[in-house]
Scaffold this motif. Sequence first.
Motif, PDB file in Angstrom:
ATOM      1  N   ASP A 130       2.766  -0.958   7.883  1.00  0.00           N
ATOM      2  CA  ASP A 130       2.351  -0.331   6.634  1.00  0.00           C
ATOM      3  C   ASP A 130       1.662  -1.375   5.756  1.00  0.00           C
ATOM      4  O   ASP A 130       2.120  -1.712   4.660  1.00  0.00           O
ATOM      5  CB  ASP A 130       3.559   0.268   5.916  1.00  0.00           C
ATOM      6  CG  ASP A 130       3.153   1.127   4.727  1.00  0.00           C
ATOM      7  OD1 ASP A 130       1.946   1.448   4.612  1.00  0.00           O
ATOM      8  OD2 ASP A 130       4.033   1.479   3.916  1.00  0.00           O
TER       9      ASP A 130
ATOM     10  N   PRO B 167      -3.926   1.226   1.999  1.00  0.00           N
ATOM     11  CA  PRO B 167      -3.142   1.478   0.792  1.00  0.00           C
ATOM     12  C   PRO B 167      -3.953   1.123  -0.454  1.00  0.00           C
ATOM     13  O   PRO B 167      -4.533   0.042  -0.548  1.00  0.00           O
ATOM     14  CB  PRO B 167      -1.931   0.545   0.951  1.00  0.00           C
ATOM     15  CG  PRO B 167      -1.873   0.220   2.416  1.00  0.00           C
ATOM     16  CD  PRO B 167      -3.304   0.206   2.863  1.00  0.00           C
TER      17      PRO B 167
ATOM     18  N   PRO C 153       2.139   7.396  -1.203  1.00  0.00           N
ATOM     19  CA  PRO C 153       2.450   6.030  -0.761  1.00  0.00           C
ATOM     20  C   PRO C 153       3.785   5.885  -0.037  1.00  0.00           C
ATOM     21  O   PRO C 153       4.015   4.854   0.592  1.00  0.00           O
ATOM     22  CB  PRO C 153       2.458   5.232  -2.076  1.00  0.00           C
ATOM     23  CG  PRO C 153       2.786   6.249  -3.119  1.00  0.00           C
ATOM     24  CD  PRO C 153       2.172   7.531  -2.673  1.00  0.00           C
ATOM     25  N   ALA C 154       4.642   6.886  -0.112  1.00  0.00           N
ATOM     26  CA  ALA C 154       5.975   6.774   0.506  1.00  0.00           C
ATOM     27  C   ALA C 154       6.214   7.944   1.457  1.00  0.00           C
ATOM     28  O   ALA C 154       5.533   8.978   1.413  1.00  0.00           O
ATOM     29  CB  ALA C 154       7.048   6.740  -0.575  1.00  0.00           C
ATOM     30  N   GLY C 155       7.191   7.754   2.361  1.00  0.00           N
ATOM     31  CA  GLY C 155       7.575   8.818   3.279  1.00  0.00           C
ATOM     32  C   GLY C 155       6.638   9.005   4.451  1.00  0.00           C
ATOM     33  O   GLY C 155       6.626  10.082   5.070  1.00  0.00           O
TER      34      GLY C 155
END
Length: 216
Positions: free
Chosen positions: A17, A51, A86-88
């Motif tokens: 990530d 990102p 941005p998460a998960g």
Amino acid sequence: MQATLMIYDGKAAPDADVPRTGGVPLAPEGFTWPVCDDYCGGPMQFFAHLPVEYGVLSVFVCQNDPGACELWDATSGANRVLLFPPAGLVPVAVPEKGVTLLPAVSAITTRVVTVEPEEDDGDDLPPDAYDLARSGWKREPGEQFGKQREVLGSLGGSPSYLDEDRLPGCPSCSGTAEFAAHLEEGIDRQTAMRLGGRLGYVFVCRSCSEGAFLTG
């Protein structure tokens, strides 16, 4: 003038990530791998995991039949840009058929570069921040060029020398899409993204969580 260059930073794990080209996409549970809507109908190749401050950009381009599928055209159906939260995010299962992965995974680090246009350089075009920053990356005094191959693109700013009539809209709402990133082919010919020697442009509509890709 400033540009946020994306610089090659060695290899990375395929599911890391971190900013990278290549590897496997990270996406929400239940994500379906995009397929080409232009000609071949096959799964697209995953290009980049980027990102950014408002989420994660995931870039896909069809490479199953180069030349037949118009990957350079933002409206051809041969490319996709998706914006994820941005998460998960989890690694996505790779389709068994089709040209889906790049030969190598390249980690990216960013560097903010301040550039000043040269006075009376004889060029009729207005100075471009990305072009100046890329050509001057690690350029030693007296050299014409620096280590341009280390530059994998840039984040933000404005699209480098892209004609206004090629600026894409959002594929969903037809509203204005904002410029998000440049993508270069890569660090070397063996692992490069096949863009026909052209520069890739990534646009995004934050409201619709998708965008557009083209080359120029």
